[in-house]
Design a protein around this motif. Structure first.
Motif, PDB file in Angstrom:
ATOM      1  N   ARG A 194       3.366  17.506   9.000  1.00  0.00           N
ATOM      2  CA  ARG A 194       3.994  17.725  10.302  1.00  0.00           C
ATOM      3  C   ARG A 194       3.408  16.779  11.352  1.00  0.00           C
ATOM      4  O   ARG A 194       4.122  16.219  12.178  1.00  0.00           O
ATOM      5  N   GLU A 195       2.106  16.611  11.252  1.00  0.00           N
ATOM      6  CA  GLU A 195       1.417  15.661  12.134  1.00  0.00           C
ATOM      7  C   GLU A 195       2.040  14.269  11.999  1.00  0.00           C
ATOM      8  O   GLU A 195       2.349  13.598  12.976  1.00  0.00           O
ATOM      9  N   ALA A 196       2.237  13.882  10.754  1.00  0.00           N
ATOM     10  CA  ALA A 196       2.804  12.558  10.474  1.00  0.00           C
ATOM     11  C   ALA A 196       4.206  12.433  11.051  1.00  0.00           C
ATOM     12  O   ALA A 196       4.581  11.413  11.614  1.00  0.00           O
ATOM     13  N   LEU A 197       4.963  13.540  10.953  1.00  0.00           N
ATOM     14  CA  LEU A 197       6.325  13.532  11.462  1.00  0.00           C
ATOM     15  C   LEU A 197       6.339  13.407  12.990  1.00  0.00           C
ATOM     16  O   LEU A 197       7.133  12.676  13.565  1.00  0.00           O
ATOM     17  N   LEU A 198       5.404  14.126  13.621  1.00  0.00           N
ATOM     18  CA  LEU A 198       5.312  14.047  15.086  1.00  0.00           C
ATOM     19  C   LEU A 198       4.990  12.623  15.533  1.00  0.00           C
ATOM     20  O   LEU A 198       5.549  12.129  16.512  1.00  0.00           O
ATOM     21  N   GLY A 217      10.219  18.902   3.967  1.00  0.00           N
ATOM     22  CA  GLY A 217       8.798  19.215   3.861  1.00  0.00           C
ATOM     23  C   GLY A 217       7.890  18.183   4.493  1.00  0.00           C
ATOM     24  O   GLY A 217       6.763  17.984   4.062  1.00  0.00           O
ATOM     25  N   GLY A 218       8.407  17.497   5.524  1.00  0.00           N
ATOM     26  CA  GLY A 218       7.566  16.544   6.234  1.00  0.00           C
ATOM     27  C   GLY A 218       7.344  15.288   5.426  1.00  0.00           C
ATOM     28  O   GLY A 218       8.036  15.028   4.458  1.00  0.00           O
ATOM     29  N   THR A 219       6.386  14.529   5.824  1.00  0.00           N
ATOM     30  CA  THR A 219       6.195  13.226   5.197  1.00  0.00           C
ATOM     31  C   THR A 219       4.753  12.777   5.362  1.00  0.00           C
ATOM     32  O   THR A 219       4.045  13.244   6.248  1.00  0.00           O
TER      33      THR A 219
END
Lengths: 320, 170
Positions: free
Chosen positions: B8-12, B51-53
């Motif tokens: 999620r951090e990576a997506l943000l 599921g994010g990345t």
């Protein structure tokens, strides 16, 4: 019934045969009994057949409007009969591009649409124009407020373009630009240059850099080469479009040319000796989606030999 | 918690650094800012759903790959919807339609077209003549100039194909 049903190839095959039998209008009582027995053998048998038949039922359950729509959409698909669009059908462009300079080649990896050998793709753009993109092609599209540009980096395409007087539609290759002035046209680009065939209405053809442009009418064709546009003899339009339906139509042409074309659709290397095959000519219709079948057909009519090597490559040679 | 927080951090980060750029890229493709905004948003939603990345090496190329697929899907959907509406006008059922029913109808058609898309033309023709037009196997065979046995084989092929596409693991 659990969603994760085991997929066993032989069960699927048998179930499909039963489904086709149940689908037919003449089924004998003993066949029905045999089918029931097969289903009774194993729960997997029964559920596979039930699920398979439910797909057919989805088609049965369509109402009249949906049936009509499905028919039209299916027929419109680029891999089928030539799509006739009443509302759009304004312009058709067929572009073929061979190898290009380094600058454009660099960008192929990032192209909007890319097709691998044997793959053909139909794309509907946001302005309702359609592109049928041939095997081994790279295409970029840019729709802006005042222009619509399709850049063919490699390969070939047929575009059916929605009319929009405010936004001209142009197809660019490394050699030049074909701009739609009306309805249908067709462009070909190979190692040496770009050719344009007009199917309907008119097209303006301009070379890079700017030289006097040439306007073409229906059935006319011209070539852009070395920065100049020159007219050529009238084209066989229907023949030029056969690839959009998955066929290569050849009328007394060098077998070498035909093999080159088939190689573009072949996912594995295709070898042949241009000098040894020089002078051999072929006539026929060959299925581009099945290059192996096409090669067999050519071998049958010419007496050439087709050999499949263990590494997957194919060699066509002259045994005499 | 750590496992789900990292993607999620990576997506943000992706969103913060590249959302505006992606919106611009799609707008240039579509020539329409509103739909571009929707599609840019959809691109990130798609990533969130999947599921994010992790941190992709070239983030913009990664985003463009996802966005491009959505663009193609959107083009298809528009084509299907437009055809469906045309047909509703043709059959005089246009007044019975609500936006939900249009969306439902178009989605159903889209799914069926996807199922049929991978079939060889002659198999698809055979299957549609039987299931859509309701011809018998004998009539289909006569229509296509082939044998009843071939018709049956093609129908079996269509069933197996549609089944594998609907239920098989890809």
């Amino acid at each position: 019934m659990s969603d994760a049903l085991k997929i066993m190839p032989h069960v699927v095959r048998h179930a499909a045969e039963w489904a086709a039998l149940l689908d037919s209008d003449s089924i004998e009582p003993h066949q029905l009994a045999a089918c029931e027995a097969w289903c009774g053998e194993n729960e997997l048998h029964r559920s596979t057949l039930e699920r398979m038949r439910s797909v057919g039922a989805r088609l049965d359950n369509l109402d009249e409007t949906q049936r009509l729509a499905l028919r039209r959409l299916d027929e419109r698909d680029g891999t089928r009969r030539s799509p006739r669009r009443k509302s759009i059908a304004a312009l058709c462009v067929l572009v073929c591009a061979g190898s290009l300079g380094g600058f454009l080649v660099q960008h192929r990896q990032d192209a909007d649409y890319r097709t691998s050998p044997g793959e053909r793709m139909t794309v509907v753009l946001a302005d309702d124009s359609t592109l049928i993109i041939d095997s081994g092609s790279s295409v970029d599209t840019q729709l802006r407020d005042t222009t619509r540009t399709v850049t063919l980096l490699e390969g070939r395409l047929l575009a059916t373009v929605a009319p929009d007087p405010q936004r001209p539609f142009e197809v660019r290759t490394a050699d030049g630009t074909a701009t739609a002035l009306g309805t249908k046209f067709l462009v070909r680009h190979d190692d040496a240059g770009t050719s344009v065939v007009v199917v309907e209405s008119r097209v303006r053809l301009c070379a890079h850099p700017s030289t006097p442009c040439v306007e073409l009418g229906a059935g006319e064709q011209a070539r852009i080469e070395g920065g100049h546009v020159s007219r050529a003899q009238l084209a066989n339009v229907a023949k030029e479009l056969t690839w959009t339906r998955g066929w290569l139509e050849v009328d007394d042409e060098p077998v070498v040319e035909v093999l080159r074309e088939i190689a573009r659709y072949h996912s594995r290397p295709l070898h042949f000796d241009v000098t040894a095959l020089a002078g051999i000519r072929v006539t026929g219709s060959y299925p581009l989606e099945e290059p192996a079948r096409a090669l067999r057909a050519i071998a049958d009519t010419t007496g050439l030999q087709v050999v499949n090597a263990t590494d997957g490559s194919v060699t066509v040679s002259n045994p005499r | 918690v750590l496992e789900s927080a990292a993607p999620r951090e990576a997506l943000l980060t992706l969103y913060r650094d590249h959302h505006r750029w992606l919106h611009g890229w799609i707008r240039r493709k579509l020539g329409c800012s509103h739909r571009a905004a929707d599609l840019a948003q959809d691109t990130f939603c798609r990533l969130l759903e999947s599921g994010g990345t992790s941190h992709p090496r070239s983030p913009r190329s990664f985003l463009v790959t996802v966005a491009r697929r959505l663009l193609i899907d959107e083009g298809r959907r528009r084509e299907v919807e437009r055809t469906y509406l045309d047909c509703c006008r043709h059959t005089g059922t246009i007044n019975e339609l609500t936006p939900e029913r249009i969306a439902e109808g178009a989605q159903l058609l889209d799914e069926l077209l996807r199922l049929l898309a991978g079939l060889p033309v002659e198999v698809r023709d055979t299957f549609l003549l039987r299931r859509l037009d309701g011809l018998s196997h004998g009539e289909v065979a006569a229509h296509l100039g082939t044998s009843v046995r071939t018709v049956k084989r093609r129908i079996a092929q269509a069933y197996a194909h549609c089944y594998l596409l609907s239920y098989g693991v890809t």
